[in-house]
Design a protein around this motif. Structure first.
Motif, PDB file in Angstrom:
ATOM      1  N   ASP A  24       0.822  -1.214   0.000  1.00 60.20           N
ATOM      2  CA  ASP A  24       0.000   0.000   0.000  1.00 60.20           C
ATOM      3  C   ASP A  24       0.859   1.269   0.000  1.00 60.20           C
ATOM      4  N   ALA A  25       1.959   1.252   0.731  1.00 55.93           N
ATOM      5  CA  ALA A  25       2.770   2.472   0.903  1.00 55.93           C
ATOM      6  C   ALA A  25       4.245   2.122   0.693  1.00 55.93           C
ATOM      7  N   PRO A  26       4.628   1.814  -0.555  1.00 54.16           N
ATOM      8  CA  PRO A  26       5.983   1.286  -0.795  1.00 54.16           C
ATOM      9  C   PRO A  26       7.112   2.270  -0.474  1.00 54.16           C
ATOM     10  N   ALA A  28       6.994   4.485   2.158  1.00 57.62           N
ATOM     11  CA  ALA A  28       6.861   5.063   3.510  1.00 57.62           C
ATOM     12  C   ALA A  28       7.736   4.383   4.550  1.00 57.62           C
ATOM     13  N   TYR A  29       8.346   3.252   4.223  1.00 54.37           N
ATOM     14  CA  TYR A  29       9.043   2.478   5.249  1.00 54.37           C
ATOM     15  C   TYR A  29      10.463   2.132   4.803  1.00 54.37           C
ATOM     16  N   LEU A  30      11.276   1.699   5.763  1.00 53.12           N
ATOM     17  CA  LEU A  30      12.651   1.319   5.443  1.00 53.12           C
ATOM     18  C   LEU A  30      12.705  -0.155   5.053  1.00 53.12           C
ATOM     19  N   MET A  89       6.867   2.291  12.018  1.00 53.67           N
ATOM     20  CA  MET A  89       5.862   1.354  11.497  1.00 53.67           C
ATOM     21  C   MET A  89       4.429   1.835  11.695  1.00 53.67           C
ATOM     22  N   ALA A  90       4.210   3.138  11.560  1.00 60.67           N
ATOM     23  CA  ALA A  90       2.833   3.638  11.674  1.00 60.67           C
ATOM     24  C   ALA A  90       2.053   3.197  10.444  1.00 60.67           C
ATOM     25  N   TYR A  91       0.993   2.452  10.666  1.00 58.30           N
ATOM     26  CA  TYR A  91       0.179   1.991   9.532  1.00 58.30           C
ATOM     27  C   TYR A  91      -1.261   1.768   9.975  1.00 58.30           C
ATOM     28  N   VAL A  92      -2.180   2.243   9.131  1.00 58.63           N
ATOM     29  CA  VAL A  92      -3.613   1.969   9.314  1.00 58.63           C
ATOM     30  C   VAL A  92      -4.138   1.487   7.953  1.00 58.63           C
ATOM     31  N   SER A  93      -4.852   0.366   7.942  1.00 56.81           N
ATOM     32  CA  SER A  93      -5.408  -0.172   6.699  1.00 56.81           C
ATOM     33  C   SER A  93      -6.351   0.842   6.058  1.00 56.81           C
ATOM     34  N   ALA A  96      -9.818   1.485   7.387  1.00 60.39           N
ATOM     35  CA  ALA A  96      -9.919   1.954   8.779  1.00 60.39           C
ATOM     36  C   ALA A  96      -9.394   3.382   8.944  1.00 60.39           C
ATOM     37  N   ARG A  97      -8.976   4.010   7.850  1.00 62.37           N
ATOM     38  CA  ARG A  97      -8.411   5.367   7.966  1.00 62.37           C
ATOM     39  C   ARG A  97      -9.501   6.398   8.259  1.00 62.37           C
ATOM     40  N   GLY A  98      -9.082   7.523   8.809  1.00 68.22           N
ATOM     41  CA  GLY A  98     -10.021   8.605   9.078  1.00 68.22           C
ATOM     42  C   GLY A  98     -10.961   8.313  10.235  1.00 68.22           C
ATOM     43  N   GLN A  99     -10.615   7.337  11.077  1.00 67.89           N
ATOM     44  CA  GLN A  99     -11.512   6.960  12.187  1.00 67.89           C
ATOM     45  C   GLN A  99     -10.823   7.023  13.542  1.00 67.89           C
ATOM     46  N   ARG A 128       7.022  14.040   1.243  1.00 69.49           N
ATOM     47  CA  ARG A 128       5.873  14.134   0.328  1.00 69.49           C
ATOM     48  C   ARG A 128       4.669  13.314   0.809  1.00 69.49           C
ATOM     49  N   ASN A 129       4.761  12.740   2.018  1.00 73.88           N
ATOM     50  CA  ASN A 129       3.660  11.938   2.556  1.00 73.88           C
ATOM     51  C   ASN A 129       2.698  12.888   3.292  1.00 73.88           C
ATOM     52  N   HIS A 130       1.936  13.649   2.480  1.00 68.98           N
ATOM     53  CA  HIS A 130       1.138  14.735   3.045  1.00 68.98           C
ATOM     54  C   HIS A 130       0.057  14.227   3.994  1.00 68.98           C
ATOM     55  N   ARG A 131      -0.533  13.069   3.665  1.00 65.10           N
ATOM     56  CA  ARG A 131      -1.588  12.545   4.553  1.00 65.10           C
ATOM     57  C   ARG A 131      -1.011  12.224   5.935  1.00 65.10           C
ATOM     58  N   ALA A 132       0.140  11.555   5.956  1.00 65.00           N
ATOM     59  CA  ALA A 132       0.733  11.196   7.245  1.00 65.00           C
ATOM     60  C   ALA A 132       1.140  12.461   8.015  1.00 65.00           C
ATOM     61  N   ILE A 133       1.727  13.415   7.326  1.00 67.53           N
ATOM     62  CA  ILE A 133       2.164  14.654   8.007  1.00 67.53           C
ATOM     63  C   ILE A 133       0.959  15.354   8.634  1.00 67.53           C
ATOM     64  N   ARG A 134      -0.124  15.441   7.856  1.00 67.70           N
ATOM     65  CA  ARG A 134      -1.350  16.071   8.380  1.00 67.70           C
ATOM     66  C   ARG A 134      -1.882  15.286   9.584  1.00 67.70           C
ATOM     67  N   ALA A 135      -1.873  13.953   9.473  1.00 67.73           N
ATOM     68  CA  ALA A 135      -2.364  13.116  10.577  1.00 67.73           C
ATOM     69  C   ALA A 135      -1.527  13.362  11.834  1.00 67.73           C
ATOM     70  N   TYR A 136      -0.213  13.443  11.676  1.00 68.03           N
ATOM     71  CA  TYR A 136       0.655  13.684  12.837  1.00 68.03           C
ATOM     72  C   TYR A 136       0.441  15.092  13.402  1.00 68.03           C
ATOM     73  N   GLN A 137       0.275  16.064  12.515  1.00 60.75           N
ATOM     74  CA  GLN A 137       0.038  17.436  12.999  1.00 60.75           C
ATOM     75  C   GLN A 137      -1.235  17.490  13.840  1.00 60.75           C
ATOM     76  N   LYS A 138      -2.278  16.779  13.381  1.00 55.93           N
ATOM     77  CA  LYS A 138      -3.540  16.772  14.141  1.00 55.93           C
ATOM     78  C   LYS A 138      -3.337  16.191  15.540  1.00 55.93           C
ATOM     79  N   LEU A 139      -2.352  15.318  15.683  1.00 58.26           N
ATOM     80  CA  LEU A 139      -2.096  14.689  16.979  1.00 58.26           C
ATOM     81  C   LEU A 139      -1.058  15.454  17.787  1.00 58.26           C
TER      82      LEU A 139
HETATM   83  C1  COA Z   1      -0.487   7.771   7.823  1.00 51.56           C
HETATM   84  C2  COA Z   1      -1.700   7.062   8.403  1.00 51.56           C
HETATM   85  C3  COA Z   1      -1.258   6.153   9.563  1.00 51.56           C
HETATM   86  C4  COA Z   1      -2.648   8.135   8.966  1.00 51.56           C
HETATM   87  O1  COA Z   1      -3.811   7.542   9.475  1.00 51.56           O
HETATM   88  P1  COA Z   1      -5.254   8.093   8.939  1.00 51.56           P
HETATM   89  O2  COA Z   1      -6.320   7.361   9.660  1.00 51.56           O
HETATM   90  O3  COA Z   1      -5.215   8.000   7.462  1.00 51.56           O
HETATM   91  O4  COA Z   1      -5.167   9.621   9.405  1.00 51.56           O
HETATM   92  P2  COA Z   1      -6.337  10.672   9.506  1.00 51.56           P
HETATM   93  O5  COA Z   1      -7.449  10.334   8.528  1.00 51.56           O
HETATM   94  O6  COA Z   1      -6.691  10.835  10.939  1.00 51.56           O
HETATM   95  O7  COA Z   1      -5.625  12.008   9.066  1.00 51.56           O
HETATM   96  C5  COA Z   1      -5.215  12.216   7.752  1.00 51.56           C
HETATM   97  C6  COA Z   1      -5.445  13.673   7.397  1.00 51.56           C
HETATM   98  O8  COA Z   1      -4.783  13.966   6.162  1.00 51.56           O
HETATM   99  C7  COA Z   1      -5.723  14.505   5.262  1.00 51.56           C
HETATM  100  N1  COA Z   1      -5.273  14.126   3.927  1.00 51.56           N
HETATM  101  C8  COA Z   1      -5.604  13.039   3.191  1.00 51.56           C
HETATM  102  N2  COA Z   1      -4.933  13.060   2.027  1.00 51.56           N
HETATM  103  C9  COA Z   1      -4.160  14.171   2.047  1.00 51.56           C
HETATM  104  C10 COA Z   1      -3.252  14.765   1.133  1.00 51.56           C
HETATM  105  N3  COA Z   1      -2.978  14.191  -0.041  1.00 51.56           N
HETATM  106  N4  COA Z   1      -2.641  15.924   1.476  1.00 51.56           N
HETATM  107  C11 COA Z   1      -2.893  16.519   2.673  1.00 51.56           C
HETATM  108  N5  COA Z   1      -3.749  16.002   3.601  1.00 51.56           N
HETATM  109  C12 COA Z   1      -4.366  14.842   3.273  1.00 51.56           C
HETATM  110  C13 COA Z   1      -7.052  13.925   5.674  1.00 51.56           C
HETATM  111  O9  COA Z   1      -8.128  14.696   5.176  1.00 51.56           O
HETATM  112  C14 COA Z   1      -6.908  14.009   7.199  1.00 51.56           C
HETATM  113  O10 COA Z   1      -7.051  15.341   7.670  1.00 51.56           O
HETATM  114  P3  COA Z   1      -8.451  15.905   8.255  1.00 51.56           P
HETATM  115  O11 COA Z   1      -8.882  14.957   9.327  1.00 51.56           O
HETATM  116  O12 COA Z   1      -8.087  17.261   8.744  1.00 51.56           O
HETATM  117  O13 COA Z   1      -9.418  15.903   7.098  1.00 51.56           O
HETATM  118  C15 COA Z   1      -2.434   6.203   7.326  1.00 51.56           C
HETATM  119  O14 COA Z   1      -2.968   7.060   6.325  1.00 51.56           O
HETATM  120  C16 COA Z   1      -1.513   5.198   6.669  1.00 51.56           C
HETATM  121  O15 COA Z   1      -1.286   4.128   7.208  1.00 51.56           O
HETATM  122  N6  COA Z   1      -0.962   5.553   5.477  1.00 51.56           N
HETATM  123  C17 COA Z   1      -0.091   4.667   4.715  1.00 51.56           C
HETATM  124  C18 COA Z   1       1.222   4.390   5.432  1.00 51.56           C
HETATM  125  C19 COA Z   1       1.936   5.637   5.885  1.00 51.56           C
HETATM  126  O16 COA Z   1       2.069   6.599   5.150  1.00 51.56           O
HETATM  127  N7  COA Z   1       2.450   5.582   7.132  1.00 51.56           N
HETATM  128  C20 COA Z   1       3.198   6.665   7.730  1.00 51.56           C
HETATM  129  C21 COA Z   1       4.638   6.310   7.834  1.00 51.56           C
HETATM  130  S1  COA Z   1       5.560   7.649   8.574  1.00 51.56           S
END
Ligand code: COA
Length: 165
Positions: A24-26, A28-30, A89-93, A96-99, A128-139
């Motif tokens: 899923d995330a080739p 994102a990991y070492l 090893m942060a990973y969510v299927s 199950a994301r966004g919950q 460039r892993n914007h979703r993960a960065i945003r998720a971490y910022q929220k936390l």
């Molecule tokens: C990273 C990960 C653990 C985050 O868990 P998650 O349940 O997806 O996180 P959340 O949904 O709580 O937060 C993601 C946020 O990013 C936002 N987002 C999604 N795609 C985005 C993008 N392309 N750019 C910016 N933000 C984005 C979401 O809208 C959400 O923000 P919001 O709640 O303000 O709307 C999960 O997505 C994952 O396992 N990803 C694949 C593996 C990975 O990248 N792991 C991280 C290794 S460091």
């Protein structure tokens, strides 16, 4: 959703989750799917043994339901790095994301870190892993300013992020 520490019986389900994660995330990991498959289940089982027995690390899993056979939909490792706790090893299927699963895992890792006397959580994430960065910022994580080239995917860069445990 139940968050708990991994145990040795989770081996096969953790292996399935690892293969899913690397597919899923080739980037994102070492590790890569090819390398993991080449090393095989036996080697991975040793890793799991380390996670569940070594006192300097813990692996938290998210289990879909409170049944022994319920699927694992996420995990997060935390390692005592002498001075801080490192999250790996942060990973969510995908389903199950966004919950709030990541929050549950980070909360559990933070509790563990405080118990062993580490007050800071540190992690590295691909720039460039914007979703993960945003998720971490929220936390509550913020970038420290430290950046490192990815060990085997240069010129990609990894950002360091930190928050109190
Ligand atoms: C990273 C990960 C653990 C985050 O868990 P998650 O349940 O997806 O996180 P959340 O949904 O709580 O937060 C993601 C946020 O990013 C936002 N987002 C999604 N795609 C985005 C993008 N392309 N750019 C910016 N933000 C984005 C979401 O809208 C959400 O923000 P919001 O709640 O303000 O709307 C999960 O997505 C994952 O396992 N990803 C694949 C593996 C990975 O990248 N792991 C991280 C290794 S460091």
């Amino acid at each position: 959703m139940r968050i708990r520490q991994a145990h040795i019986d989770d081996g096969p389900r953790l292996w399935a989750l690892r293969l899913e994660m690397l597919a899923d995330a080739p980037l994102a990991y070492l590790d890569t799917l090819d390398r993991a498959v080449a090393r095989g289940l036996r080697e991975y089982h040793h890793r799991v043994e380390g996670w569940v027995t070594e006192p300097d690390r813990a692996l938290f899993v998210a289990q879909l339901a409170d049944r022994p056979d319920a699927a694992l939909v996420g995990h997060l490792g935390v390692v005592d790095e002498r001075g801080y706790a490192g999250l790996v090893m942060a990973y969510v299927s995908p389903d199950a994301r966004g919950q709030g699963v990541l929050k549950g895992l980070v909360d559990a890792a933070a509790e563990w870190s405080k118990r062993i006397g580490r007050s800071d959580l540190l992690l590295e994430v691909m720039e460039r892993n914007h979703r993960a960065i945003r998720a971490y910022q929220k936390l509550g994580f913020s970038v420290t300013g430290n950046r490192h080239p990815h060990p085997y995917l240069a010129p990609f860069m990894e950002l360091e992020m930190m928050r109190p445990a």
